[in-house]
Design a protein around this motif. Structure first.
Motif, short mmCIF file in Angstrom:
data_model
loop_
_atom_site.label_atom_id
_atom_site.label_comp_id
_atom_site.label_asym_id
_atom_site.label_seq_id
_atom_site.Cartn_x
_atom_site.Cartn_y
_atom_site.Cartn_z
N UNK A 9 -2.62 -2.66 -4.38
CA UNK A 9 -1.99 -1.85 -3.30
C UNK A 9 -2.80 -1.86 -2.06
N UNK A 10 -4.22 -2.11 -2.27
CA UNK A 10 -4.87 -1.98 -0.83
C UNK A 10 -4.98 -3.20 0.11
N UNK A 28 1.87 -9.10 2.91
CA UNK A 28 1.95 -10.29 3.27
C UNK A 28 0.76 -11.10 2.50
N UNK A 29 -0.38 -10.46 2.24
CA UNK A 29 -1.52 -11.03 1.86
C UNK A 29 -1.61 -11.07 0.43
N UNK A 30 -0.75 -10.48 -0.12
CA UNK A 30 -1.06 -10.27 -1.74
C UNK A 30 -1.17 -11.69 -2.49
N UNK A 31 -0.11 -12.46 -2.12
CA UNK A 31 -0.02 -14.00 -2.44
C UNK A 31 -1.15 -14.99 -1.93
N UNK A 32 -1.10 -14.87 -0.23
CA UNK A 32 -1.93 -15.55 0.18
C UNK A 32 -3.43 -15.48 -0.32
N UNK A 64 -3.01 -1.98 10.71
CA UNK A 64 -1.73 -1.44 11.03
C UNK A 64 -1.00 -1.26 9.73
N UNK A 65 -1.12 -2.14 8.76
CA UNK A 65 -0.26 -2.15 7.64
C UNK A 65 -1.05 -1.42 6.38
N UNK A 66 -2.04 -0.79 6.54
CA UNK A 66 -2.74 -0.06 5.53
C UNK A 66 -1.92 0.91 4.75
N UNK A 110 -5.69 -2.40 3.92
CA UNK A 110 -7.00 -1.47 3.69
C UNK A 110 -8.37 -2.38 3.72
N UNK A 111 -8.14 -3.67 3.41
CA UNK A 111 -9.38 -4.49 3.02
C UNK A 111 -9.78 -5.38 4.34
#
Length: 261
Positions: A152-153, A157-161, A211-213, A239-240
């Motif tokens: 969740x952090x 969009x980045x979870x797969x990448x 922006x998407x934290x 968040x990361x």
């Protein structure tokens, strides 16, 4: 890696490079290894200290509640041991709360602060309830709690990448003992509001937000720096920022350190 015995508790830290001391403070469920990509660049011109906070990484637990003041006192003990009088602090998330607690307790020892995906504000009532829920959840299913918390952090969009990087973060997070997790959640829940420091600090402060934290809602945190001299850097992700925006963040930190007197 170095160690210090503090109140009968083993504290783990690193100390590399020469120049202005810069203390890098990790966040909740993280440890000092989160900074490994940044040390080669930053230690070229600065003395970089990374510390495992209480109950995280290779630092032992001190109690059942690790307040931000407890963490700050421990950080101060390390700097005292290293004979460092003044330092710049870069704190990610909970590390930012520790940096602000340190700044309140030891104002003469601070040269500058970077709040990375962090806030000066205390938990809202809703956040406090969420901390209590988290404590319950981690006691019920430790592994599940840690894995979900880490995913969740990152922005969706980045979870797969960034799947490989996220897995690494999860494996490091799973090294955090249950007591360390609960003590940190209890400590964050009771932390003071320190927004006043953003208005009156005599040293530079930089705020870095995503922006998407999903943890620190962007719009709720931008207005804490209204009518202050705090500089804001906004990244488009979660968040990361040290992983999602690593290259850009390195530049932000190098530029900030140039401004510190």
């Amino acid at each position: 890696m170095k160690q210090l015995a503090y109140k009968n508790t083993k504290i783990s830290f690193t100390d590399e490079g020469k120049g202005t001391a810069v203390v890098l403070l990790h966040g909740f469920l993280e440890n000092k290894t989160m900074w490994s990509a940044f040390i080669p660049e930053l230690s070229k011109k600065h003395r970089i200290i990374t510390i495992d906070l209480l109950g995280h990484g290779e630092t032992e637990c001190l109690g059942y509640v690790h307040s931000m003041e407890d963490q700050a006192d421990m950080v101060h003990a390390i700097l005292h041991d290293l004979k460092i009088r003044k330092a710049v602090f870069v704190g990610h998330s909970m590390g930012g709360y520790v940096a602000l607690a340190f700044a309140e307790l030891y104002p003469d020892n601070v040269k500058g602060i970077v709040l990375l995906n962090s806030t000066s504000r205390a938990d809202s009532d809703e956040r406090k309830k969420n901390r209590d829920r988290a404590i319950k959840a981690v006691k019920q299913n430790y592994t599940n709690f840690v894995r979900l918390s880490i995913a969740n952090l990152f922005s969706e969009d980045n979870r797969e990448k960034l799947e490989t990087e996220i897995e690494k973060v999860k494996l490091e997070a799973l090294k955090t003992p249950l007591q360390g997790i609960v003590a940190a959640l209890e400590g964050m829940k009771i932390r003071k509001d320190r927004e006043v420091l953003l208005h009156f600090a005599p040293y530079p402060i930089q705020l870095v937000l995503g922006k998407k934290d999903g943890v620190l809602i962007y719009d709720e945190n931008v207005d804490q720096i209204e009518k202050t001299k705090v500089e804001l850097t906004t990244f488009p992700d979660g968040h990361m920022s040290h992983i999602e925006n690593e290259t850009e963040l390195k530049k932000v930190l190098v530029d900030f350190l140039k401004k510190v007197k």
